[in-house]
Design an enzyme around this catalytic site. Structure first.
Site, PDB file in Angstrom:
ATOM      1  N   SER A  24      47.327  40.914  34.847  1.00  0.00           N
ATOM      2  CA  SER A  24      47.663  40.447  36.224  1.00  0.00           C
ATOM      3  C   SER A  24      47.669  39.134  36.403  1.00  0.00           C
ATOM      4  O   SER A  24      48.089  38.667  37.577  1.00  0.00           O
ATOM      5  CB  SER A  24      47.742  41.596  37.034  1.00  0.00           C
ATOM      6  OG  SER A  24      46.265  41.409  37.495  1.00  0.00           O
ATOM      7  N   GLY A  56      46.931  46.801  40.743  1.00  0.00           N
ATOM      8  CA  GLY A  56      46.052  47.813  41.267  1.00  0.00           C
ATOM      9  C   GLY A  56      46.845  48.605  42.485  1.00  0.00           C
ATOM     10  O   GLY A  56      46.385  49.757  42.726  1.00  0.00           O
ATOM     11  N   CYS A  87      43.894  44.429  30.597  1.00  0.00           N
ATOM     12  CA  CYS A  87      43.773  44.920  32.001  1.00  0.00           C
ATOM     13  C   CYS A  87      43.680  46.378  31.969  1.00  0.00           C
ATOM     14  O   CYS A  87      44.672  47.102  31.146  1.00  0.00           O
ATOM     15  CB  CYS A  87      45.339  44.501  32.788  1.00  0.00           C
ATOM     16  SG  CYS A  87      45.413  45.189  34.029  1.00  0.00           S
ATOM     17  N   ASN A  88      42.811  47.019  32.624  1.00  0.00           N
ATOM     18  CA  ASN A  88      42.720  48.535  32.511  1.00  0.00           C
ATOM     19  C   ASN A  88      43.878  49.228  33.100  1.00  0.00           C
ATOM     20  O   ASN A  88      44.189  50.355  32.859  1.00  0.00           O
ATOM     21  CB  ASN A  88      41.387  48.989  33.355  1.00  0.00           C
ATOM     22  CG  ASN A  88      40.159  48.441  32.302  1.00  0.00           C
ATOM     23  OD1 ASN A  88      39.798  49.105  31.768  1.00  0.00           O
ATOM     24  ND2 ASN A  88      39.883  47.152  32.528  1.00  0.00           N
ATOM     25  N   THR A  89      44.138  48.701  34.436  1.00  0.00           N
ATOM     26  CA  THR A  89      45.175  49.221  35.235  1.00  0.00           C
ATOM     27  C   THR A  89      46.533  49.248  34.122  1.00  0.00           C
ATOM     28  O   THR A  89      47.162  50.363  34.136  1.00  0.00           O
ATOM     29  CB  THR A  89      45.637  48.774  36.330  1.00  0.00           C
ATOM     30  OG1 THR A  89      44.350  47.989  36.833  1.00  0.00           O
ATOM     31  CG2 THR A  89      46.320  49.226  37.389  1.00  0.00           C
ATOM     32  N   CYS A 200      37.782  46.938  35.451  1.00  0.00           N
ATOM     33  CA  CYS A 200      38.716  46.076  35.691  1.00  0.00           C
ATOM     34  C   CYS A 200      38.323  44.917  35.075  1.00  0.00           C
ATOM     35  O   CYS A 200      37.287  44.383  35.561  1.00  0.00           O
ATOM     36  CB  CYS A 200      39.087  46.373  37.197  1.00  0.00           C
ATOM     37  SG  CYS A 200      39.813  44.794  37.822  1.00  0.00           S
ATOM     38  N   THR A 201      39.204  44.309  34.270  1.00  0.00           N
ATOM     39  CA  THR A 201      38.786  42.876  33.621  1.00  0.00           C
ATOM     40  C   THR A 201      38.461  42.174  34.561  1.00  0.00           C
ATOM     41  O   THR A 201      37.623  41.167  34.338  1.00  0.00           O
ATOM     42  CB  THR A 201      40.065  42.726  32.757  1.00  0.00           C
ATOM     43  OG1 THR A 201      41.190  42.556  33.441  1.00  0.00           O
ATOM     44  CG2 THR A 201      40.214  43.826  31.616  1.00  0.00           C
TER      45      THR A 201
HETATM   46  N1  DGL Z   1      42.557  42.904  35.751  1.00  0.00           N
HETATM   47  C1  DGL Z   1      43.270  44.154  35.933  1.00  0.00           C
HETATM   48  C2  DGL Z   1      42.478  45.487  35.767  1.00  0.00           C
HETATM   49  O1  DGL Z   1      42.019  45.480  34.694  1.00  0.00           O
HETATM   50  C3  DGL Z   1      44.280  44.447  37.024  1.00  0.00           C
HETATM   51  C4  DGL Z   1      43.901  44.161  38.590  1.00  0.00           C
HETATM   52  C5  DGL Z   1      44.923  44.106  39.422  1.00  0.00           C
HETATM   53  O2  DGL Z   1      45.965  43.305  39.397  1.00  0.00           O
HETATM   54  O3  DGL Z   1      44.915  44.800  40.500  1.00  0.00           O
HETATM   55  O4  DGL Z   1      42.725  46.555  36.210  1.00  0.00           O
END
Ligand code: DGL
Length: 294
Positions: A24, A56, A87-89, A200-201
Site C-alpha cells: 500500500s 489496514g 503486505c500482510n494485510t 505489517c511490512t
Molecule cells: N504494509 C501493509 C501491511 O503489511 C499495509 C499497511 C496499510 O496500508 O494499512 O499490512
C-alpha cells in the site's frame, strides 16, 4: 513446433522479466534488500499503491479488489516473472484470489512469522503487531491455531504506526521514532511477550527502534529473509532464474542496467521523500503508475 512455457510470444525468455513487489506504500521496500542479496542478477519493479493507502482500515473485500486490479496492471505492463505481495494485510485478504486469477505466475505473500516466534519463545507469550484489518482477519487466527499451540498470542493493532512510517520514515529522528513505537511495544512487553512479530511490512522500517524499546530480552521477528528465500526457491523450481551477469531485459520505461524502478499510484508531483527512498533502496523513480501503463 514445441511450445516452451518459459518463452514469450516474441521468443523472449520469461526469466528476463522483472520481479514485481507491491504494498500500500513504502512498507515493502525493506524486503528488497534480502531479495537482492538472494537474487543478485534480477531486476525489480516496486509499486507503492499510495492512491489506495492505507489497506489496514479497509474491508477484506475492498483490499481483495485493489490487489486484483494492481496485479492485472503489473502483469499487463511489466510481464513480471514473479510477484511479491509485500503486505500482510493484502496477503491475508487476497493471496488466494490473486493466485487463482493468475495461474502459472508465482506469487509470494508475506505471512506473519508466528511459527518461528512460537518455536523460540521462552516466556510462552508472543506479541503480533499488525494493522487493524490484519489483526481481525481470520487468516491470522488460523495461523495462530496451527503454529502457536500452547503459546499465548497477543494481537496488537498498530494502524497509527503505518501512517507514521508512510509520512515520517525519512524525516523522523531517532527519538521521534522511538516515541512512535513505544506505546505498542511497551504494551506487549509488559504483558510478558519475549518475541514480537512484525506482521505489517511498514514496521520493518522501525525494526531497530522496536528492538531498542523492547530491550535485550526480547526478539523482534519479521518475514524478510523468509520471503527472499521462498522467492528464490520458487524461481529456481520453475527454472526462471537469470544467469549471473545477464543484463536486465529492456522493458517499457525500464533502462537495461537498472536495479529496478519505483512506481507510485496516484498523481504526480510526488513528495521529495519518495525520491529519497527510491535512491536509498537503489531504485529509479518515483514514476507514476498511470503514466508507466499508458
Ligand atoms: N504494509 C501493509 C501491511 O503489511 C499495509 C499497511 C496499510 O496500508 O494499512 O499490512
Amino acid at each position: 513446433m514445441i511450445a516452451d512455457a518459459n518463452r514469450g510470444p516474441a521468443g523472449d525468455s520469461r526469466a528476463d522479466g522483472p520481479i514485481a513487489i507491491f504494498d500500500s506504500g513504502i512498507g515493502g521496500l525493506p524486503y528488497l534488500e534480502p531479495a537482492r542479496a538472494a537474487l543478485p542478477a534480477e531486476s525489480f519493479v516496486y509499486l507503492a499503491d499510495r492512491a489506495d493507502f492505507p489497506y489496514g482500515t479497509k474491508t477484506r473485500s475492498e483490499v481483495r479488489s485493489i490487489v486484483l486490479r494492481l496485479m492485472d496492471l503489473l502483469v499487463e505492463d511489466y510481464a513480471p516473472k514473479a510477484v511479491v505481495i509485500a503486505c500482510n494485510t493484502a496477503s491475508q485478504a487476497a493471496l488466494e484470489a490473486a493466485r487463482k486469477a493468475h495461474p502459472g505466475l508465482p506469487i509470494v505473500g508475506t505471512v506473519p512469522a508466528v511459527k518461528p516466534a512460537a518455536e523460540r519463545t521462552r516466556s510462552g507469550v508472543i506479541g503480533v503487531m499488525a494493522t487493524e484489518g490484519a489483526t481481525r482477519d481470520p487468516y491470522l487466527d488460523s495461523l495462530i491455531a496451527r503454529y502457536a499451540k500452547g503459546v499465548t498470542v497477543i494481537k496488537e493493532s498498530a494502524q497509527d504506526l503505518v501512517s507514521f512510517v508512510e509520512r515520517r520514515a525519512v524525516a523522523a529522528g531517532p527519538e521521534e521514532r522511538r516515541e512512535a513505537v513505544r506505546p505498542f511495544v511497551r504494551s506487549l512487553v509488559e504483558r510478558g511477550a519475549d518475541e514480537i512479530v512484525l506482521a505489517c511490512t511498514h514496521y520493518t522500517h522501525l525494526r531497530a527502534e522496536i528492538a531498542e524499546v523492547a530491550g535485550p530480552g526480547v526478539e523482534v521477528v519479521d518475514s524478510r529473509a523468509g520471503v527472499a528465500s521462498r522467492l528464490r526457491q520458487v524461481l529456481e523450481g520453475m527454472d526462471l532464474l537469470r544467469s549471473p551477469g545477464t543484463a536486465s531485459a529492456p522493458r517499457d520505461g525500464l533502462p537495461p542496467e537498472t536495479g529496478g524502478v519505483f512506481l507510485l499510484s496516484g498523481d504526480p508531483p510526488f513528495e521529495e521523500e519518495y525520491g529519497l527512498l527510491a535512491a536509498a533502496f537503489g531504485l529509479e523513480g518515483p514514476r507514476a503508475l498511470a503514466r508507466a501503463i499508458g
